[in-house]
Write an enzyme that holds these catalytic residues in place. Structure first.
Site, mmCIF file in Angstrom:
data_model
loop_
_atom_site.group_PDB
_atom_site.id
_atom_site.type_symbol
_atom_site.label_atom_id
_atom_site.label_comp_id
_atom_site.label_asym_id
_atom_site.label_seq_id
_atom_site.Cartn_x
_atom_site.Cartn_y
_atom_site.Cartn_z
ATOM 1 N N SER A 99 -6.976 -10.995 -0.994
ATOM 2 C CA SER A 99 -7.164 -10.901 0.457
ATOM 3 C C SER A 99 -8.587 -11.291 0.844
ATOM 4 O O SER A 99 -8.968 -11.167 2.009
ATOM 5 C CB SER A 99 -6.858 -9.481 0.938
ATOM 6 O OG SER A 99 -5.530 -9.142 0.615
ATOM 7 N N ASP A 119 0.827 -1.214 0.000
ATOM 8 C CA ASP A 119 0.000 0.000 0.000
ATOM 9 C C ASP A 119 0.862 1.266 0.000
ATOM 10 O O ASP A 119 2.051 1.228 0.299
ATOM 11 C CB ASP A 119 -0.921 -0.023 1.238
ATOM 12 C CG ASP A 119 -2.166 0.836 1.062
ATOM 13 O OD1 ASP A 119 -2.243 1.590 0.061
ATOM 14 O OD2 ASP A 119 -3.071 0.751 1.915
ATOM 15 N N ASP A 122 -3.313 -9.732 9.393
ATOM 16 C CA ASP A 122 -1.951 -9.306 9.060
ATOM 17 C C ASP A 122 -0.965 -9.750 10.134
ATOM 18 O O ASP A 122 -1.252 -9.626 11.329
ATOM 19 C CB ASP A 122 -1.877 -7.765 9.016
ATOM 20 C CG ASP A 122 -2.489 -7.194 7.749
ATOM 21 O OD1 ASP A 122 -3.029 -7.968 6.934
ATOM 22 O OD2 ASP A 122 -2.420 -5.962 7.599
ATOM 23 N N ASP A 173 -6.229 -6.114 -2.037
ATOM 24 C CA ASP A 173 -6.722 -6.059 -0.661
ATOM 25 C C ASP A 173 -8.236 -5.817 -0.655
ATOM 26 O O ASP A 173 -8.840 -5.636 -1.718
ATOM 27 C CB ASP A 173 -5.970 -4.934 0.079
ATOM 28 C CG ASP A 173 -5.772 -5.254 1.550
ATOM 29 O OD1 ASP A 173 -6.536 -6.081 2.086
ATOM 30 O OD2 ASP A 173 -4.864 -4.670 2.180
#
Ligand code: NAG
Ligand code: NAG
Ligand code: NAG
Length: 431
Positions: free
Chosen positions: A190, A80, A219, A158
């Site tokens: 994800s 990210d 995570d 994600d």
């Protein structure tokens, strides 16, 4: 319904059910920015560690010069916070112009010139987890094309700022969009990490047809607690998870944090061993410019990597939880070999654990040879009923590579001739 329409629907249906990009026949290996470098965009005060093209160029250089690439660590993956806060006038994603002045295409070209691959990050939703532009349903095809034009080799998609319904539509749609670009782009979803439930309420049949790998759970953070919570979750759900892994489609317990701040040396060895048993992707998330020799040795263990990359791609699982807080994990490997991990959850002192291959349900009546994956020590002539002892340090592991060298039931069998002759296959692994 006319026949033409019916055939068209059938064709669509079968198209939806195949991820036939041929990629990742063994778990992917590489480097991924997130756990270590997060969303650090402060290049003014922290130019060495901010998310910028300089960071990825330097990591790519390290992968080549320090022997990682030769061992199979080939992906350099952006996570990210690489984007500008707004899309361009044509609605395309653009990198932050100050932190990525050369652009992603130039970075991909550079990474490719080193013989490596570039991964990028997006988010199926209105925003990425870090607040950058997300990929909404109607932007999926455009973003896939942008990534393909840049020469990207892998996408992690994600799922922040979206909904279950949105994800059910969007993840398979991205599979089709990536395929339609004509560029081979590996796809990390994800999706299941946002679905949850015990056992996980995930259609894994669908998932294996849509993604090359998927993040199942939370995570990872830079701590032993975090590693343990992942191991616990994977073990608790192993009956659901284990059958889903195989060549081209992998469960992903998240990055390796070895080389960072949260793990002792024993715990680092444990993470590496357990991830290898799980047939997990091996994504380093550490500073390769400053990594210690001992961490590098753990991550570059050749026999470990050979086991992780076993061509059968069978995920291992926990076979025993002893009252002594010793756990045993097993992964079946090609050529009748297997890997065993003896894992101690104790917090007192090294534990002397005695067992036999028979007690671990080995049934093939053979003479085995064992190689300790970390010390390289070889034990020869082990029969299944022979007791042996391993000494396991607190929060540490002993890991064995086990292979039969002679079948005792059929002393003159073809297999035994093969074992004798094929010294390459059954020779202990030079460490
Ligand atoms: C697209 O999918 C088809 C099978 O549906 C496959 O043969 C082809 O290799 C895929 N192409 C890419 C670029 O992924
Ligand atoms: C899961 O997905 C597969 C493949 O798309 C489909 O055939 C099956 O019906 C789905 N199962 C459930 C319970 O939704
Ligand atoms: C061995 O097999 C038996 C019977 O299937 C099973 O109950 C036991 O849990 C197994 N033990 C191990 C260590 O796998």
């Amino acid at each position: 319904m006319s026949l033409v329409v019916f055939v068209f629907i059938l064709a669509l249906a079968s198209f939806c059910q195949a991820l036939e990009n041929g990629l990742m026949r063994t778990p992917p290996m590489g480097w991924l920015a997130w756990e270590r470098f997060r969303c650090n965009i402060d290049c003014k005060n922290d130019p060495q560690n901010c998310i910028s093209e300089k960071l990825f160029v330097e990591m790519a250089n390290c992968l080549v010069t320090d022997g990682w690439k030769d061992l199979g660590y080939e992906y350099v993956n952006i996570d990210d916070c690489w984007m500008a806060k707004e899309r361009d006038a044509k609605g395309r994603l653009v990198p932050d112009p100050e932190r990525f002045p050369s652009g992603i295409k130039a970075l991909a070209d550079y990474v490719h010139s080193l013989g490596l691959k570039l991964g990028i990050y997006g988010d199926l939703g209105t925003h990425t987890c870090g607040g950058y532009p997300g990929t909404t349903l109607d932007q999926i095809e455009q973003d896939a094309l942008t990534f393909a034009e840049w020469g990207v080799d892998m996408l992690k998609l994600d799922g922040c700022y979206s909904s279950a319904e949105y994800q059910a539509k969007g993840y398979p749609r991205m599979t089709r969009a990536l395929n339609a670009t004509g560029r081979l782009i590996a796809y990390s979803c994800s999706w299941p990490a946002y679905q949850g439930g015990l056992p996980p309420q995930v259609n894994y049949t669908l998932l294996t047809n849509v993604c090359n790998l998927w993040r199942n759970y939370d995570d990872i953070q830079d701590s032993w607690d975090s590693v343990l919570s992942i191991v616990d979750w994977f073990s608790k759900n192993q009956d659901v998870l284990q059958p889903q892994a195989g060549p081209g489609h992998w469960n992903d317990p998240d990055m390796l944090i070895i080389g960072n701040f949260g793990l002792s040396e024993e715990q680092s060895r444990s993470q590496m061993a357990l991830w290898t048993i799980l047939a997990a992707p091996l994504f380093l998330s550490t500073d390769l410019r400053t990594i210690s020799q001992s961490s590098q040795e753990i991550l570059q263990n050749k026999l470990m990597i050979k086991i992780n990359q076993d061509p059968l791609g069978i995920q291992g699982h926990r076979i025993l939880q002893e009252k002594s807080h010793i756990e045993v994990f097993l992964r079946p490997l090609s050529n009748s070999a297997s890997a065993l991990v003896f894992f101690s959850r104790r917090t007192d002192m090294p534990y002397h654990y005695t067992t036999s291959l028979a007690k671990l349900n080995y049934t093939q009546n053979a003479i085995y040879e064992v190689q300790d994956v970390y010390t390289g020590e070889i034990i020869s002539g082990l029969k299944i009923e022979d007791n042996f002892k391993v000494v396991i340090n607190p929060s540490g592991v002993v890991m064995w590579y086990v292979y039969p060298i002679r079948n005792l039931d059929q002393p003159f069998s073809f297999l035994n001739q093969l074992y004798k002759r094929d010294t390459k296959k059954f020779h202990p692994f030079p460490l």
